[in-house]
Design a protein around this motif. Structure first.
Motif, mmCIF file in Angstrom:
data_model
loop_
_atom_site.group_PDB
_atom_site.id
_atom_site.type_symbol
_atom_site.label_atom_id
_atom_site.label_comp_id
_atom_site.label_asym_id
_atom_site.label_seq_id
_atom_site.Cartn_x
_atom_site.Cartn_y
_atom_site.Cartn_z
ATOM 1 N N VAL A 1 0.845 -1.193 0.000
ATOM 2 C CA VAL A 1 0.000 0.000 0.000
ATOM 3 C C VAL A 1 0.878 1.239 0.000
ATOM 4 N N VAL A 2 0.467 2.242 -0.744
ATOM 5 C CA VAL A 2 1.197 3.505 -0.808
ATOM 6 C C VAL A 2 0.660 4.438 0.263
ATOM 7 N N GLN A 3 1.548 5.058 1.012
ATOM 8 C CA GLN A 3 1.126 5.993 2.044
ATOM 9 C C GLN A 3 0.529 7.251 1.414
ATOM 10 N N GLY B 1 6.865 6.314 -0.481
ATOM 11 C CA GLY B 1 7.195 4.902 -0.391
ATOM 12 C C GLY B 1 6.005 4.018 -0.092
ATOM 13 N N GLU B 2 6.277 2.701 -0.127
ATOM 14 C CA GLU B 2 5.243 1.702 0.090
ATOM 15 C C GLU B 2 5.389 1.056 1.462
ATOM 16 N N SER B 3 4.265 0.594 1.973
ATOM 17 C CA SER B 3 4.232 -0.185 3.198
ATOM 18 C C SER B 3 3.722 -1.581 2.875
ATOM 19 N N VAL B 4 3.965 -2.499 3.795
ATOM 20 C CA VAL B 4 3.494 -3.876 3.643
ATOM 21 C C VAL B 4 2.276 -4.066 4.543
ATOM 22 N N GLN B 5 1.168 -4.476 3.938
ATOM 23 C CA GLN B 5 -0.073 -4.706 4.682
ATOM 24 C C GLN B 5 -0.322 -6.212 4.734
ATOM 25 N N TRP C 1 -6.505 -0.195 -6.023
ATOM 26 C CA TRP C 1 -7.261 0.884 -5.393
ATOM 27 C C TRP C 1 -6.266 1.823 -4.714
ATOM 28 N N ASP C 2 -6.712 3.048 -4.472
ATOM 29 C CA ASP C 2 -5.866 4.007 -3.761
ATOM 30 C C ASP C 2 -6.729 5.184 -3.329
#
Length: 352
Positions: free
Chosen positions: A64-66, A71-75, A166-167
């Motif tokens: 997921v993008v903050q 940067g990206e995070s891991v969900q 989605w975002d």
């Protein structure tokens, strides 16, 4: 965001698979070794809990993008149809365990280690847990702001590339949620939906109708996508919605759920001359659910009022879980995204 890791957890060998999936996701997101270790610990604990307490379940890992775009995070999602957790408060304490062979770290360790951890459990219905691991460690003094939007994406037949994306983005007083379903499956479908997300981040200041027209131009080099856009004007407390193609949406207002109609067409290929935009009040108890056509058309909106106050990612995962079963597997790439007012009322949600 098109890469999805999915691990059915029905025996002890899959705990390692869940840990390896999270490790690969962290590498894709560029997380440092320390954050990767945290993610692996969380995944191992959640997968172990699936076996020990739920009789098995499913781990899903998304990127997921903050909102800042930094940067990206891991969900990480843990989803089961097990007996549920009798005492959630006790289960969230550090070191709590009721099973022999457990790590002893417990869900409390997951909540303490992750940047955001959310848990929903109902007796006889099962449990949904989500953990987000950001590039930076969790702050101890200032809690992170609760997310007004969240979602989950799963691929058909556990494929690596998902054609859905989605975002959500803020632009001044506007909060915009987009869900795109690229035509078909695989890398080319993912290319279309990813292009839609990229354009959202450039054009979030536009109203839904204009944004869809901008998306149509951006997606012309791709095979196209079905796209729906929901935008909340926080100053006017108003929701605007428009969609082209088969991306469904339902709005909860009070105790009533209303389906929001989209216009036939394909963004990037066959675009309608006129796009109807529906405008509705956006209240503190409103909730919007958007989903691709991988979700069964007759899915039932959640009825448990406790679930509806949880983090949007938990709500999305619970909706996806309850719409299917092992006997009724996904028939397409599937995404569910949820938009809620900026609030957090559940004591079992933690933003650290």
């Amino acid at each position: 965001m098109s890469r999805v890791w999915e691990v059915p957890v029905h025996d002890s060998t899959r705990v390692r698979d869940a840990r390896m999936a999270v490790r690969e996701a962290c590498a894709r997101a560029g997380l440092a070794a320390q954050r990767t270790a945290v993610a692996e610990l969380v995944a191992t604990e959640l997968a172990t809990n699936l076996l020990k307490h739920a009789g098995g379940g499913r781990m899903v890992v998304n990127l997921v993008v903050q909102p800042s775009g930094a940067g990206e995070s891991v969900q990480v999602f843990s989803i089961d149809h097990g007996p549920g957790i009798a005492d959630v408060t006790a289960a969230l304490r550090d070191g709590h365990t009721t099973a022999d062979g457990s790590l002893g770290a417990g869900l409390g360790s997951c909540r303490r280690s992750a940047n955001a951890f959310h848990l929903y459990s109902a007796p006889g219905r099962g449990t949904v847990a989500t953990a987000r691991i950001d590039p930076a460690p969790a702050g101890r003094r200032v809690p992170a702001a609760p997310m007004p939007a969240g979602g989950i994406t799963m691929s058909l037949a556990e494929a690596e590339e998902c054609g859905d994306a989605w975002d959500w983005v803020r632009s001044g007083g506007l909060l915009t949620l987009l869900l795109a379903d690229g035509l078909g499956h695989g890398a080319k479908a993912a290319h279309a939906s990813t292009a839609a997300v990229a354009e959202l981040r450039r054009s979030a200041h536009l109203p839904p109708g204009d944004l869809l027209r901008r998306l149509h131009t951006a997606l012309r080099p791709t095979r196209g996508a079905a796209v729906s856009v929901a935008q909340v004007d926080t100053e006017r407390a108003e929701l605007s919605f428009a969609g082209v193609g088969n991306v469904g949406a339902r709005l909860r207002d009070g105790d009533t759920w209303t389906s929001l109609v989209t216009h036939p067409g394909i963004v990037g290929a066959y675009f309608p001359a006129h796009i109807p935009v529906r405008r509705m009040p956006w209240r503190r108890d409103s909730l919007l659910v958007m989903h691709s056509d991988g979700l069964p058309s007759r899915w039932a909106p959640p009825e448990d009022p406790r679930l509806l106050t949880h983090d949007p990612a938990v709500v999305a995962a619970a909706i996806l879980r309850d719409a299917g079963s092992a006997a009724r597997p996904l028939r397409d790439d599937t995404s569910v995204a949820v938009l809620a007012p900026d609030r957090r009322t559940s004591t079992h949600d933690s933003h650290l």
